[in-house]
Structure formats: C-alpha cells, structure tokens
Write a protein that holds these residues in place. Structure first.
Motif, PDB file in Angstrom:
ATOM      1  N   ASP A  43     -12.294  14.026  10.499  1.00 55.38           N
ATOM      2  CA  ASP A  43     -13.398  14.649  11.246  1.00 55.38           C
ATOM      3  C   ASP A  43     -14.551  15.046  10.332  1.00 55.38           C
ATOM      4  OD1 ASP A  43     -12.203  14.330  13.673  1.00 55.38           O
ATOM      5  OD2 ASP A  43     -11.385  16.362  13.784  1.00 55.38           O
ATOM      6  N   ALA A  44     -14.242  15.332   9.065  1.00 56.76           N
ATOM      7  CA  ALA A  44     -15.286  15.756   8.131  1.00 56.76           C
ATOM      8  C   ALA A  44     -16.324  14.665   7.906  1.00 56.76           C
ATOM      9  CB  ALA A  44     -14.664  16.169   6.794  1.00 56.76           C
ATOM     10  N   LEU A  45     -15.908  13.422   8.077  1.00 58.21           N
ATOM     11  CA  LEU A  45     -16.838  12.314   7.847  1.00 58.21           C
ATOM     12  C   LEU A  45     -17.970  12.291   8.863  1.00 58.21           C
ATOM     13  CD1 LEU A  45     -14.393   9.419   6.914  1.00 58.21           C
ATOM     14  CD2 LEU A  45     -16.039  10.542   5.412  1.00 58.21           C
ATOM     15  N   TYR A  46     -17.731  12.802  10.049  1.00 58.90           N
ATOM     16  CA  TYR A  46     -18.784  12.837  11.064  1.00 58.90           C
ATOM     17  C   TYR A  46     -19.958  13.715  10.625  1.00 58.90           C
ATOM     18  CZ  TYR A  46     -15.862  10.401  14.471  1.00 58.90           C
ATOM     19  OH  TYR A  46     -15.108   9.454  15.132  1.00 58.90           O
ATOM     20  N   LYS A  47     -19.681  14.638   9.714  1.00 60.45           N
ATOM     21  CA  LYS A  47     -20.723  15.558   9.255  1.00 60.45           C
ATOM     22  C   LYS A  47     -21.424  15.042   7.998  1.00 60.45           C
ATOM     23  CE  LYS A  47     -18.022  19.490  10.965  1.00 60.45           C
ATOM     24  NZ  LYS A  47     -17.295  20.742  10.582  1.00 60.45           N
ATOM     25  N   THR A  48     -20.834  14.036   7.347  1.00 60.02           N
ATOM     26  CA  THR A  48     -21.389  13.585   6.065  1.00 60.02           C
ATOM     27  C   THR A  48     -22.028  12.210   6.123  1.00 60.02           C
ATOM     28  OG1 THR A  48     -19.226  12.697   5.397  1.00 60.02           O
ATOM     29  CG2 THR A  48     -19.742  14.968   4.747  1.00 60.02           C
ATOM     30  N   LEU A  49     -21.689  11.389   7.107  1.00 62.41           N
ATOM     31  CA  LEU A  49     -22.235  10.040   7.197  1.00 62.41           C
ATOM     32  C   LEU A  49     -23.168   9.913   8.405  1.00 62.41           C
ATOM     33  CD1 LEU A  49     -19.055   7.927   6.287  1.00 62.41           C
ATOM     34  CD2 LEU A  49     -21.041   8.412   4.844  1.00 62.41           C
ATOM     35  N   PRO A  50     -24.153   9.024   8.347  1.00 62.42           N
ATOM     36  CA  PRO A  50     -25.189   8.936   9.400  1.00 62.42           C
ATOM     37  C   PRO A  50     -24.731   8.158  10.632  1.00 62.42           C
ATOM     38  CG  PRO A  50     -25.675   7.357   7.656  1.00 62.42           C
ATOM     39  CD  PRO A  50     -24.476   8.124   7.202  1.00 62.42           C
ATOM     40  N   VAL A 100      -7.264   6.856  12.723  1.00 65.37           N
ATOM     41  CA  VAL A 100      -8.133   5.882  12.048  1.00 65.37           C
ATOM     42  C   VAL A 100      -9.320   6.608  11.430  1.00 65.37           C
ATOM     43  CG1 VAL A 100      -9.498   3.768  12.260  1.00 65.37           C
ATOM     44  CG2 VAL A 100      -7.499   4.106  13.744  1.00 65.37           C
ATOM     45  N   ASN A 101      -9.604   6.301  10.177  1.00 66.30           N
ATOM     46  CA  ASN A 101     -10.789   6.833   9.523  1.00 66.30           C
ATOM     47  C   ASN A 101     -12.020   6.472  10.358  1.00 66.30           C
ATOM     48  OD1 ASN A 101     -13.235   6.370   7.711  1.00 66.30           O
ATOM     49  ND2 ASN A 101     -11.862   7.411   6.271  1.00 66.30           N
ATOM     50  N   PRO A 102     -12.865   7.430  10.725  1.00 68.00           N
ATOM     51  CA  PRO A 102     -14.013   7.140  11.603  1.00 68.00           C
ATOM     52  C   PRO A 102     -14.984   6.095  11.048  1.00 68.00           C
ATOM     53  CG  PRO A 102     -13.638   9.496  11.468  1.00 68.00           C
ATOM     54  CD  PRO A 102     -12.751   8.868  10.437  1.00 68.00           C
ATOM     55  N   SER A 103     -15.144   6.087   9.735  1.00 64.72           N
ATOM     56  CA  SER A 103     -16.039   5.102   9.119  1.00 64.72           C
ATOM     57  C   SER A 103     -15.460   3.700   9.244  1.00 64.72           C
ATOM     58  CB  SER A 103     -16.278   5.465   7.650  1.00 64.72           C
ATOM     59  OG  SER A 103     -17.168   4.566   7.046  1.00 64.72           O
ATOM     60  N   LEU A 104     -14.157   3.558   8.996  1.00 69.97           N
ATOM     61  CA  LEU A 104     -13.501   2.259   9.170  1.00 69.97           C
ATOM     62  C   LEU A 104     -13.505   1.851  10.642  1.00 69.97           C
ATOM     63  CD1 LEU A 104     -11.882  -0.156   8.118  1.00 69.97           C
ATOM     64  CD2 LEU A 104      -9.799   1.237   8.341  1.00 69.97           C
ATOM     65  N   TRP A 105     -13.313   2.805  11.539  1.00 69.69           N
ATOM     66  CA  TRP A 105     -13.345   2.513  12.978  1.00 69.69           C
ATOM     67  C   TRP A 105     -14.716   1.972  13.379  1.00 69.69           C
ATOM     68  CZ3 TRP A 105      -9.902   1.954  16.728  1.00 69.69           C
ATOM     69  CH2 TRP A 105     -10.298   2.052  18.074  1.00 69.69           C
ATOM     70  N   ARG A 106     -15.769   2.580  12.841  1.00 69.36           N
ATOM     71  CA  ARG A 106     -17.121   2.091  13.105  1.00 69.36           C
ATOM     72  C   ARG A 106     -17.278   0.657  12.613  1.00 69.36           C
ATOM     73  NH1 ARG A 106     -21.656   1.276  10.206  1.00 69.36           N
ATOM     74  NH2 ARG A 106     -23.704   1.621  11.189  1.00 69.36           N
ATOM     75  N   LEU A 400     -20.404   7.497  -6.021  1.00 65.16           N
ATOM     76  CA  LEU A 400     -21.708   6.858  -5.977  1.00 65.16           C
ATOM     77  C   LEU A 400     -22.777   7.905  -5.717  1.00 65.16           C
ATOM     78  CD1 LEU A 400     -20.944   3.698  -3.778  1.00 65.16           C
ATOM     79  CD2 LEU A 400     -21.278   3.753  -6.253  1.00 65.16           C
ATOM     80  N   PRO A 401     -23.993   7.715  -6.197  1.00 62.16           N
ATOM     81  CA  PRO A 401     -25.076   8.655  -5.867  1.00 62.16           C
ATOM     82  C   PRO A 401     -25.334   8.654  -4.368  1.00 62.16           C
ATOM     83  CG  PRO A 401     -25.937   6.675  -6.933  1.00 62.16           C
ATOM     84  CD  PRO A 401     -24.447   6.597  -7.040  1.00 62.16           C
ATOM     85  N   SER A 402     -25.896   9.716  -3.863  1.00 58.78           N
ATOM     86  CA  SER A 402     -26.013   9.898  -2.413  1.00 58.78           C
ATOM     87  C   SER A 402     -26.781   8.769  -1.747  1.00 58.78           C
ATOM     88  CB  SER A 402     -26.678  11.243  -2.105  1.00 58.78           C
ATOM     89  OG  SER A 402     -27.969  11.304  -2.700  1.00 58.78           O
ATOM     90  N   GLY A 403     -27.784   8.230  -2.417  1.00 61.97           N
ATOM     91  CA  GLY A 403     -28.555   7.154  -1.812  1.00 61.97           C
ATOM     92  C   GLY A 403     -27.715   5.920  -1.518  1.00 61.97           C
ATOM     93  N   LEU A 404     -26.706   5.684  -2.341  1.00 62.72           N
ATOM     94  CA  LEU A 404     -25.782   4.574  -2.097  1.00 62.72           C
ATOM     95  C   LEU A 404     -24.622   5.007  -1.210  1.00 62.72           C
ATOM     96  CD1 LEU A 404     -25.642   2.981  -5.670  1.00 62.72           C
ATOM     97  CD2 LEU A 404     -26.890   2.140  -3.678  1.00 62.72           C
ATOM     98  N   ALA A 405     -24.072   6.178  -1.493  1.00 60.86           N
ATOM     99  CA  ALA A 405     -22.900   6.645  -0.752  1.00 60.86           C
ATOM    100  C   ALA A 405     -23.175   6.790   0.734  1.00 60.86           C
ATOM    101  CB  ALA A 405     -22.399   7.965  -1.327  1.00 60.86           C
ATOM    102  N   ASN A 406     -24.410   7.109   1.097  1.00 60.30           N
ATOM    103  CA  ASN A 406     -24.759   7.303   2.509  1.00 60.30           C
ATOM    104  C   ASN A 406     -25.322   6.055   3.163  1.00 60.30           C
ATOM    105  OD1 ASN A 406     -23.939  10.004   2.551  1.00 60.30           O
ATOM    106  ND2 ASN A 406     -25.895  10.696   1.700  1.00 60.30           N
ATOM    107  N   SER A 407     -25.289   4.954   2.432  1.00 57.11           N
ATOM    108  CA  SER A 407     -25.689   3.666   3.002  1.00 57.11           C
ATOM    109  C   SER A 407     -24.451   2.988   3.565  1.00 57.11           C
ATOM    110  CB  SER A 407     -26.319   2.783   1.919  1.00 57.11           C
ATOM    111  OG  SER A 407     -26.441   1.454   2.359  1.00 57.11           O
ATOM    112  N   TRP A 408     -24.498   2.630   4.845  1.00 55.33           N
ATOM    113  CA  TRP A 408     -23.321   2.033   5.472  1.00 55.33           C
ATOM    114  C   TRP A 408     -22.864   0.775   4.733  1.00 55.33           C
ATOM    115  CZ3 TRP A 408     -20.540   4.974   8.263  1.00 55.33           C
ATOM    116  CH2 TRP A 408     -21.088   5.890   9.161  1.00 55.33           C
TER     117      TRP A 408
END
Length: 660
Positions: A43-50, A100-106, A400-408
């Motif tokens: 659930d924490a990923l919903y707050k950190t990824l776009p 399922v990890n939300p990012s992987l689900w996406r 990774l730096p935030s600019g990369l880490a927050n890029s899908w």
C-alpha cells in the motif's frame, strides 16, 4: 546416469535448450493470504509512485484495431501452446490485490492490453500473443515482418489476425533484431523457407546472429531452462496468488521453435538498406541486451526501432535464468548514440516488447532516462566498489535518484536494481569480495549443518524464525530456515515456514521474475519438484544450425572428468564433404577436438553425414540403429567408442532448486 549405446553416441538430452522456453506445468495456486506487513508494504507504493499518470495506458491502447483471437492455440499433437484467456483476471482500472505489488500489477495491466495495433501509417504491431511483439511494416511490394515471436503457432495466428484486418500481402522480408529466441522462433509461422531459398523473401539479421542464437544456451542450456521454468512462472497457475506476468510480457508460448538462416547481414553502424521501398539506417549494438543486436531508424516513418535496448522497464543486465553478464556501460552508450544519431528527428520509438512512444520530446525523454539508468547503475556500483564496499553491501542500499526512480519506465519489472547492481560488481570484479573468509567457504549443505548446530538446533531456530515471521522479517526468515532445510531436507516444518516467507516476498516483489522465483520456490518446498513434460527446445532448425565445432564442445561438457581421468582414446570423425573431418582426443578427463585433422593411428573412425548426425542428436534414431542401417560406419576398436560413451553424463532436467 550414463548414455549407453542404445541411446546413441550423440543423442544427448537438451542439446539446444533455449533461455526462454519452458512448458507450462500448472500446479496448485498458492494458498496463503497477504500478511498485514505485506499489505502495508504494498500500500505504501500508492503514496510514492505516480499512479495518477495514465500516459502509458493511453499509449498502450493507441491505434487499436482488433483484439486477439480468444481460442486456445494448440500444437500439432494437441498440446496447448498459448491460452489467450489465462490472464483475464487482470482487469484494467482495478486496484491491485493484496497479494500483488501494485507497481507490478500496473505493469501487468499494461502488458495484458493485446491485439493488433497501428503504430503509424503502414506500421503495425501484434502484442501479447507471446512474450514479445511482432511488428509488420507495409512497403511497396508487400510486408516486412520484424521478430516473429517464440513459436511458429503463435506467429501464424498473429499473421492471420493481420491479414484479416489489413488484407493478404506477400511477405518480402524478415528482420531479426537480435539473437534471443523470442525474436526469431516463430519464423516458420510467417514464411516458407522455400521462398527464402528462392530469393523471394530476404531475411536480415545483425552480424554474429546465427552463432549467438544457437550457442548462447547450449553449454549451460539444461540449467538455464530449468531456471527459466522459475523465471517465467511456467510452473505457477496464473492468478492473484500465482503468476501475473514476467514484466517484459505475460509469459512465453510453448510451441514449435523454428529458425531460418539469414540471407543478409547488417555488419556496421551506418549501413543503410532499402527494404521494400523503405530506408533503414542501422546501428550495431552488440553486447547490450544481447550479444548480437541492432537498432535502426526508418527514414520515411521518422521511427526508431529500439529492439530491446529501450523498453518500459529496467531490463536485466543479468538474467536470473543464468546467462553471461551484460555490460551496462556499453548499453548506456548505445542509447546515447541513438539520441545523437536520430533523437533530433524521431517522431516515434518502438521496441519488440511493450508499447510505442510518440512525439519527439517524449521519445527523447524516454531514451535519456533509459540511458541514464544503465549508466547510473554502472558508475555508482564502481564508485562504491572503489570505496571498498562489497557486492552485497552495495546492492543492499543502492537507490536510483528520484528522477529515475519515479519514472515508470525505470522500474524493475524485469530486471531489478538489486540484481543488476550485483551483476555489475561481478562483471568488473568477479564473485570474490576480497575477504579471505569467503574465499573457500563450506559447501551449502555442510555449512548449513554447522549453522544449525551453532544456533542451538532446528527447534531453537524455528522458534525464533516464527517470531521474526510474525514481525514481517521475511527475508531473514527465508535465509535462516533455508539453513535448516539444507541441513535436513526432511524437516517439513522448516520447509513450510521458508515457503511462507518466500510467498510473502513474492507478493511484495515488483519484478515479475522475482515474484515467479519466490512463488515457485515456495511451491516446490511445499509439494516437491513438479515433474511435468521436459521442455524440448532442441528443435530441428536449431540442431541443423549447430556447427560441428559447437556440437563437439557440447559433447565434451558431458564427459564425467573424474571417471574419465585415466582414459585415453583418439577418434577420427568424418562428416562428409559438407561436414568436414575432425580428430577427437580423450585424455585427462577432457575431450578435445581439432578441425581438418585426422589421427594417423586412431582407436576408431566414425563416418556419417550431417543429416544422420542431426537425426541422432534429435533422438530420431540411435547410433545402433544408424549403424544397422548403414548410415554410420565405425571401424577400428569399437570398444573404445563404447568406453567413451560410458563416461558421459546425462543431464536430468528436474533437478532440485530449493533443496540440496
């Protein structure tokens, strides 16, 4: 186990196992629910990824023409090659299940968007009919097909879908972007080899393609294929508690792997070819995602074909199935070269996985983020290594730096930051971390017994491990209970607790292969090795493409050096006018060969043509049968040949992975 004479001199199992193919053997779906700790982590990923950014979904749907056929695709023997409905439980727009990890689900939602798509005028893609995409270019006289999937059966269905919606057009060219099987294996589902031999159809590939396509997985092919059955989740049932995709695509098809040799090779950057009226400007990229790989720009379309070097994921610089480590620095430099060569004019970028990107600004942005991602992993791993940190210390805290880490497109759906960093360390410095205490550690089983003894026995460890599990310390629980399992594989309580920990790690994993490894390992700990049909990727086309030198090298890998340590034998092998003559020498537990050489006094001489050799490799006939039919002639000391055969090990496919 030994290969006896009835099995045949060269009938060795798994001669050409490829990296990606494993037949699906469905077992029980995992049963445990996600724990509170797993739910919190996911659930924490919903707050950190776009997650609000829907650009990828719009691009994945853009140009949709027709859905994939929903009927099962079957092989000639009635075997299921592809089930287009197996991922229907993945619904676009739905929140990820707790397991399922939300990012992987996406990512799984995105790669599950399949069908026939128009990329731009005259350019079409078929997606999610296999692990990879098939791209079709309409030209002046017909069509050019790029990367015809894994299996002939899926490729044929894809072509039929295209013909149904765009009309029947002759195939005038095939292009292989690189040497991995998901980019050439379905070629006979697209074109008849007779048309290639007649010159009606040209087949283009990068320099070195045939050598790499055949050789990459021969030497360690059995182990690679076994591990690939984990990596692609072929032993898992698709579902919210099982397989949800591989990050690069959903999974691999299980059909007929084919190969037609290229007629035309691209040998240097800047080479231009006019193919069916379109101008292709090629750029070589060997040693990036594949040993033999190329990218290109189609001038009339303003389109970059990135092969597999620019996709919507952090890729593997090391594949968990096992492979030679890839060079992230070279990879980043190739992408930088693409930006310099075509970045100022490109309107579209496509790859042979995932979906296209449109608009020059977006194309360049994607390429720069991919370039910087691989370069960052290379440079920062080396920076930390030069400060004295070891492989695992670097990987443990690398971000990774935030600019990369927050890029899908930089998320680790197929590779991962952790294992790519570790691979980069090993690429430069090898497996040894410099600490002499790790120079000659005990073997896993021996060490495990000592660990368990030092920690007060299995019961004491289990008591502590259960407490750690309750607190969500799954990585440690898996690590410590694995010691109990290796010390005593019959300890089912330890196996079950390790499986529970691996399962939760799988539910949390963002990488598709990591999830599949964790969940398959859990399944094997609970149920034992599931012995399904052994993958048969030693297809006739691949066997025919093996050079004799390649075959004799692989033959040597089967020699049990300990048993053959004191043996001495010399053989002449005559494969006829087309195959050539070879000398084989068995000594010191090693089987060497020399081309265009014949011993003056061999122990035996074996005469056969290449067609017969292929039949023996493919187990279509044994050496004894071939001799009886006169297809093989052995003169001299036949007992010496039998002796050599007795030293050859057979590679069993279903070896243990999570137990000794």
């Amino acid at each position: 186990m030994k290969l006896n004479k009835m099995v045949g001199w060269m009938a060795i199992a798994g001669v050409c196992s490829t990296s990606l193919i494993s037949l699906p053997v469905m077992a029980q779906e995992m049963g445990n629910d996600a724990t509170v700790q797993t739910k919190t982590s996911n659930d924490a990923l919903y707050k950190t990824l776009p997650f609000a950014d829907q650009t990828d979904f719009m691009n994945a749907h853009k140009g949709f023409i027709a859905p994939l056929p929903q009927e099962l695709i079957k092989g000639a023997a009635g075997n299921v090659v592809w089930n287009p409905q197996q991922y229907n439980f993945i619904k676009e727009g739905e929140k990820a299940p707790d397991t399922v990890n939300p990012s992987l689900w996406r990512q799984s939602q995105l790669i599950n968007i399949g069908g026939l798509f128009e990329v731009t005028d005259g350019v079409y893609q078929i997606r999610n009919l296999d692990l990879s995409n098939m791209t079709i270019m309409e030209g002046k006289e017909g069509i050019t097909v790029i990367d015809p999937l894994v299996s002939a059966e899926t490729a044929k269905v894809g072509m039929d879908l295209y013909y149904k919606n765009r009309g029947k057009k002759p195939v005038v060219a095939i292009i292989y972007t690189h040497s991995h099987v998901d980019h050439y294996g379905g070629v006979r589902g697209v074109v008849d080899e007779a048309d290639v031999k007649s010159g009606k159809v040209k087949v283009y590939a990068p320099a070195g393609f045939m050598q790499e396509a055949v050789s990459e997985n021969i030497m360690a092919g059995n182990a690679m294929s076994r591990r690939a059955s984990y990596m692609y989740g072929n032993l898992l049932k698709p579902g919210a508690k099982g397989q949800v995709g591989a990050g690069l695509g959903t999974t691999t098809s299980a059909g007929t792997v084919t190969l037609i040799e290229p007629t035309d090779y691209i040998t240097h950057t800047g080479q231009k070819e006019v193919i069916d009226g379109l101008t292709y400007d090629f750029m070589m990229a060997p040693g990036s995602e594949a040993p033999s790989e190329m990218l290109w720009y189609v001038e009339e379309k303003g389109m970059i074909e990135a092969a597999e070097d620019v996709t919507h994921t952090l890729h593997n610089t090391y594949s968990l199935r096992g492979a030679k480590i890839r060079d992230p620095l070279a990879w980043s430099k190739y992408v930088n070269d693409v930006i310099d060569r075509w970045g100022g004019k490109a309107k579209i970028i496509i790859a042979q996985h995932h979906w296209p990107t449109w608009g020059n600004e977006n194309v360049v942005k994607l390429m720069k983020s991919q370039r910087d991602m691989y370069r960052y992993i290379n440079d920062q791993t080396l920076r930390l290594a030069n400060q004295g940190l070891t492989r695992d210390e670097i990987a443990a805290n690398f971000k990774l730096p935030s600019g990369l880490a927050n890029s899908w497109a930089s998320r680790g759906y197929y590779g991962s930051v952790s294992h790519d960093v570790k691979a980069t360390y090993v690429f430069y410095l090898g497996w040894f971390n410099g600490n002499p205490a790790t120079l000659d550690e005990l073997a896993p089983t021996d060490a495990a017994k000592k660990y368990v003894d030092y920690m007060g026995g299995a019961d004491a460890i289990m008591q502590k491990a259960k407490a750690d599990y309750a607190q969500g310390h799954y990585r440690w629980v898996a690590q410590v209970t694995n010691q109990i399992v290796f010390a005593d594989p019959s300890n089912q309580a330890a196996r079950n607790l390790e499986a529970d920990a691996l399962e939760q790690l799988g539910y949390q994993a963002e990488s598709g292969p990591w999830r599949n490894f964790y969940l398959t390992g859990a399944q094997e700990l609970r149920n034992g090795v599931v012995k399904g049909p052994t993958p048969n990727t030693a297809s006739p086309d691949t066997v025919k493409a093996m050079s004799p030198e390649m075959f004799f090298d692989y033959l040597a890998v089967h020699i049990n050096g300990e048993k053959a340590a004191n043996a001495k034998a010399v053989f002449n092998v005559d494969l006829g006018g087309e195959g050539g003559k070879y000398k084989l020498e068995l000594e010191n537990g090693v089987l060497n060969h020399s081309a265009n050489v014949q011993a003056s006094n061999p122990d035996a001489t074996i005469v056969l043509n290449r067609e017969t050799l292929n039949k023996i490799i493919l187990k279509q006939e044994s050496l004894q049968q071939a001799e009886a039919q006169g297809d093989v002639r052995v003169t001299g000391n036949h007992a010496k040949l039998d002796e050599m055969l007795s030293y050859m090990d057979k590679f069993e496919f279903w070896f243990n992975m999570v137990t000794p």
